[in-house]
Design a protein around this motif. Structure first.
Motif, mmCIF file in Angstrom:
data_model
loop_
_atom_site.group_PDB
_atom_site.id
_atom_site.type_symbol
_atom_site.label_atom_id
_atom_site.label_comp_id
_atom_site.label_asym_id
_atom_site.label_seq_id
_atom_site.Cartn_x
_atom_site.Cartn_y
_atom_site.Cartn_z
ATOM 1 N N VAL A 71 1.041 -1.198 -0.025
ATOM 2 C CA VAL A 71 0.127 0.069 -0.047
ATOM 3 C C VAL A 71 1.064 1.264 0.062
ATOM 4 O O VAL A 71 1.292 1.534 1.056
ATOM 5 C CB VAL A 71 -0.874 -0.112 1.166
ATOM 6 C CG1 VAL A 71 -1.762 1.177 1.236
ATOM 7 C CG2 VAL A 71 -1.692 -1.150 1.273
ATOM 8 N N VAL A 72 1.062 1.781 -0.976
ATOM 9 C CA VAL A 72 2.137 2.843 -1.149
ATOM 10 C C VAL A 72 1.458 4.383 -0.942
ATOM 11 O O VAL A 72 0.172 4.725 -0.992
ATOM 12 C CB VAL A 72 2.238 3.158 -2.674
ATOM 13 C CG1 VAL A 72 3.238 4.294 -3.129
ATOM 14 C CG2 VAL A 72 2.985 1.894 -3.291
ATOM 15 N N ALA A 73 2.228 4.890 0.030
ATOM 16 C CA ALA A 73 1.483 6.397 0.756
ATOM 17 C C ALA A 73 2.426 7.467 0.184
ATOM 18 O O ALA A 73 1.808 8.667 0.304
ATOM 19 C CB ALA A 73 1.396 6.051 2.203
ATOM 20 N N ARG A 74 3.495 7.464 -0.233
ATOM 21 C CA ARG A 74 4.449 8.362 -0.458
ATOM 22 C C ARG A 74 5.579 7.979 -1.482
ATOM 23 O O ARG A 74 5.719 6.546 -1.738
ATOM 24 C CB ARG A 74 5.254 8.929 0.577
ATOM 25 C CG ARG A 74 4.600 9.471 1.751
ATOM 26 C CD ARG A 74 4.984 9.832 3.092
ATOM 27 N NE ARG A 74 5.290 8.491 3.674
ATOM 28 C CZ ARG A 74 4.084 7.808 4.589
ATOM 29 N NH1 ARG A 74 3.010 8.704 4.587
ATOM 30 N NH2 ARG A 74 4.528 6.993 4.802
ATOM 31 N N ALA A 75 6.135 9.027 -2.288
ATOM 32 C CA ALA A 75 7.147 8.520 -3.338
ATOM 33 C C ALA A 75 7.763 9.780 -3.550
ATOM 34 O O ALA A 75 7.349 10.980 -3.449
ATOM 35 C CB ALA A 75 6.423 8.118 -4.493
ATOM 36 N N GLU A 76 9.091 9.562 -4.106
ATOM 37 C CA GLU A 76 10.230 10.622 -4.498
ATOM 38 C C GLU A 76 11.107 9.987 -5.128
ATOM 39 O O GLU A 76 11.709 8.837 -4.877
ATOM 40 C CB GLU A 76 10.870 11.094 -3.311
ATOM 41 C CG GLU A 76 11.429 12.612 -3.538
ATOM 42 C CD GLU A 76 10.671 13.686 -3.578
ATOM 43 O OE1 GLU A 76 11.067 14.592 -4.331
ATOM 44 O OE2 GLU A 76 9.560 13.530 -3.061
ATOM 45 N N GLY A 77 11.309 10.347 -6.503
ATOM 46 C CA GLY A 77 12.421 9.839 -7.446
ATOM 47 C C GLY A 77 11.997 8.556 -7.771
ATOM 48 O O GLY A 77 10.952 8.222 -8.431
ATOM 49 N N THR A 78 13.045 7.437 -7.592
ATOM 50 C CA THR A 78 12.910 6.050 -7.953
ATOM 51 C C THR A 78 12.220 5.209 -6.850
ATOM 52 O O THR A 78 12.055 4.244 -6.789
ATOM 53 C CB THR A 78 14.216 5.438 -8.311
ATOM 54 O OG1 THR A 78 15.062 5.863 -7.139
ATOM 55 C CG2 THR A 78 14.773 6.392 -9.372
#
Length: 406
Positions: free
Chosen positions: A31-38
């Motif tokens: 369950v993805v909540a945040r992301a940055e770059g790769t």
């Protein structure tokens, strides 16, 4: 938050989807909540290296600063007008996109499937208005194992029974031939042929790369027969293969180019039909449209994407890091990998079925902190953001080696 509580948070969110979301996907249990770059982070705070990049929608990584800045700037000014009015972003976007692709006109849409549907409509209209095909008799030649979307018309010429079964009756007017077979295309073309529609590299089929000269051969056949060549570069385009467009590897310029995914920078859905003036000029007001197609926010983000590509940096990165990817996969052949196909930062990897299915390998990699997605059988796809570093790529390959038992 304690570890058990964090684990329950993820499990609870996954369970919460079951009664309220249509089951048209089978996601990995993250369950993805945040992301940055790769990198992405789940609700428990665990980080994963994204080796899928939204099926190429995230070619520039998650939340690329230049793209986020362009979106924020436009959000503060204007988001939507509809095409009932002009807006101050659309002309500049179209001008930059035609210059990047070497074509003349743009039909802005939203999703990849919309671009394909629009391309089909345009090709048929061109066949009637320009080529002189009798009404309602236009045909389009397509390739087996294709993936152009899942709308009713598109699955009409799919050979994937999962996508087709239960959704008929199907739209007529398509001739399906084997991929990478020039003789079959030549035999299928006749006076009713409006276009040949192909993926320069078949993504969903497992990153299937045709023989050198195939696309140039198709281009020659269509020119001789007086029909259009439509290249679906929704997954393969915009830097993924080490060139701006995959057709460039064969020195081909199509009549119609279908773009999407990466064109929206991972922020908003943006797609486009880009074509020769003679082709797109067959459309007249009222014959085709989209409320959100060409909206100011999409145009602003799309322009920022084109600006990134104009530097050539991302195409070079894909080509250079593609050498690292290929080299790492070559080391795994015979050690769990039975074969692979790669171009730029895009690979289809065939795993020994005795080791696991593509889904099982994807789940094992997820547990190692690497996100990929399976396709048919024991094949996985690798398509990291073009912003990935050599060290991150080597780390992902080491994780693949580990889950294969190497």
């Amino acid at each position: 938050m304690t570890a058990p509580a964090r684990t329950r948070a993820s499990a609870d969110l996954i369970r919460a989807e079951e009664p309220v979301l249509a089951h048209n996907y089978h996601p990995l249990p993250v369950v993805v909540a945040r992301a940055e770059g790769t990198w992405v982070e789940d609700v428990e705070g665990r980080r994963y290296l994204d080796m899928l990049a939204g099926y190429s929608a995230l070619n520039f990584g998650h939340r690329h600063p230049a793209l986020i800045e362009a979106a924020h700037r436009q959000l503060d000014r204007l988001t939507l007008t509809s095409r009932a009015f002009h807006n101050d972003q659309l002309a500049g976007f179209a001008e930059r996109l035609t210059a990047l692709t070497g074509l003349d006109m743009v039909l802005p849409m939203n999703t990849g499937a919309e671009a394909v549907e629009s391309g089909i409509k345009v090709a048929r209209k061109w066949a009637y208005d320009v080529k002189g095909v009798p009404a309602d008799r236009a045909t389009i030649v397509v390739a087996a194992e294709n993936f152009h979307g899942r709308t009713t018309t598109i699955v009409s010429f799919s050979t994937d029974e999962t996508a087709r079964t239960g959704f008929g009756p199907f739209t007529p007017g398509f001739r399906i031939v084997p991929y990478n077979d020039l003789a079959a295309i030549e035999a299928a073309i006749d006076e009713t042929t409006a276009a040949v529609l192909l993926e320069p590299i078949q993504g969903e089929a497992g990153v299937i790369i045709p023989d050198e000269g195939y696309l140039a051969g198709v281009r020659a056949l269509t020119e001789r027969a007086g029909c259009l060549l439509i290249a679906d570069e929704i997954q393969s385009g915009l830097g993924r293969t080490g060139r701006t467009l995959a057709v460039e590897h064969d020195g081909v310029v199509p009549d119609v180019l279908l773009l999407g995914k990466a064109l929206g920078g991972g922020i908003v859905p943006v797609s486009a039909v880009v074509a020769r003036r003679e082709v797109l000029s067959v459309l007249h007001p009222g014959e085709h449209g989209s409320t959100f197609g060409g909206n100011p926010l999409a145009a602003a983000v799309g322009t920022a994407v084109v600006e990134l590509l104009e530097t050539g940096e991302y195409q070079r990165r894909a080509a250079e890091l593609g050498v690292v990817l290929r080299g790492g996969l070559e080391q795994l052949v015979g050690r769990g990998v039975v074969g692979f196909r790669a171009r730029g930062l895009w690979a289809g990897v065939d795993v020994d079925p005795a080791i696991g299915t593509g889904r099982e390998i994807s789940e094992r990699l997820m547990r190692e902190g690497v996100l990929v997605k399976d396709t048919h059988g024991s094949t996985i796809r690798l398509a990291p953001p073009l912003t990935i570093t050599a060290e991150e790529l080597e780390s992902a390959l080491a994780s693949l080696e580990k889950v294969l038992g190497g």
